[in-house]
Design a protein around this motif. Structure first.
Motif, short mmCIF file in Angstrom:
data_model
loop_
_atom_site.label_atom_id
_atom_site.label_comp_id
_atom_site.label_asym_id
_atom_site.label_seq_id
_atom_site.Cartn_x
_atom_site.Cartn_y
_atom_site.Cartn_z
N PHE A 1 0.82 -1.21 0.00
CA PHE A 1 0.00 0.00 0.00
C PHE A 1 0.86 1.27 0.00
N THR B 1 2.95 1.67 -3.24
CA THR B 1 2.08 2.00 -4.38
C THR B 1 1.66 3.47 -4.33
N LEU B 2 1.32 3.95 -3.15
CA LEU B 2 0.99 5.38 -3.03
C LEU B 2 2.21 6.25 -3.37
N LEU C 1 3.07 7.00 -7.04
CA LEU C 1 2.36 8.06 -7.78
C LEU C 1 3.26 9.28 -7.99
#
Length: 264
Positions: free
Chosen positions: A244, A247-248, A251
């Motif tokens: 998580f 992946t954030l 960005l």
């Protein structure tokens, strides 16, 4: 859908020495990340289970659900074909080395035979092998069959992007020792692409392949590692949380990586 995608990729792209370099340097990168993660784990005094969870997060990037679509959008169709080839190799590594890592950190024992059976059950591997075999034998499929294969293959990327979103939606933020999360994040998002950038210096391949290789090395933790962590009880909450977080973070880091690669 993935076996259709890998079959089409290996069937339609002429085999050359680049395939050998892709496999060799992807394997070397994985071994390097294992060594760096092990040393990092020893420094922060990780126990066996936390060490295995760190290895799962640091070694295996999300090259399928995330990397292949980004490579397509950033560098075009040829880059996407390279990304699929690397994705197949990563899938093989996850289902072989990844299983042994998860087994290492778990109370549940896994034999070499069980690990090999899991590798043999990988449908993506058969798609790749059939594609290579048909190409070497110069076996021409009828256009109608190829159109059907292409149709299913083209649906793979939108589907895996939906799956990735569904997987991330199930992740619940939790509290963990920051030293584990920070170590995985730094190794996966910073050290991995830097190592890849170093390796491509020695790769006599096209600039497009070099860019894809670095881009996929910069991807966040593979979503599939969470399934291994759950199966072998290797801190699944920690593995899913690092998935998580990375992946954030991606960005921001992935657009930056693409920008740098385009400037090179």
């Amino acid at each position: 859908m993935s076996p259709f995608l890998t079959f089409k990729t290996f069937y339609t792209n002429p085999l050359n020495i680049e395939y050998f370099y892709i496999f060799l340097f992807t394997f070397l990168l994985a071994l390097s990340l294992i060594a760096i993660t092990y040393i990092s784990g020893k420094i922060i005094k990780a126990d066996k289970t936390h060490m295995a969870a760190m290895l799962l997060g640091c070694v295996f990037p999300n090259s399928g659900n995330y990397g292949a679509p980004v490579a397509l959008f950033a560098f075009g169709a040829m880059a996407f074909d390279y990304a699929v080839i690397i994705m197949v190799i990563h899938a093989f590594l996850i289902n072989s080395i990844g299983i042994f890592i998860a087994s290492f950190g778990s109370e549940k024992s896994t034999t070499a035979r069980e690990a090999m059976q899991r590798v043999i059950r990988m449908p993506v591997l058969y798609g790749a092998l059939l594609g290579v075999l048909f190409q070497l034998l110069h076996f021409k499929l009828p256009p109608t069959i190829m159109e059907g294969i292409s149709l299913v293959a083209s649906a793979t990327i939108p589907t895996v992007m939906l799956i990735l979103g569904m997987q991330l939606a199930e992740i619940k933020p939790q509290l963990f020792a920051l030293r584990y999360v920070n170590s995985v994040t730094v190794i996966r998002m910073v050290i991995s692409p830097l190592l890849a950038a170093l390796f491509v210096i020695f790769m006599p391949v096209s600039d497009t392949l070099k860019s894809v290789y670095i881009l996929l090395a910069a991807m966040p933790v593979a979503a599939n590692t969470t399934m291994l962590a759950i199966q072998f009880d290797v801190k699944p909450n920690l593995v899913s949380f690092t998935t998580f977080v990375t992946t954030l973070l991606s960005l921001l880091t992935i657009p930056l990586t693409i920008y740098i690669l385009n400037m090179m």
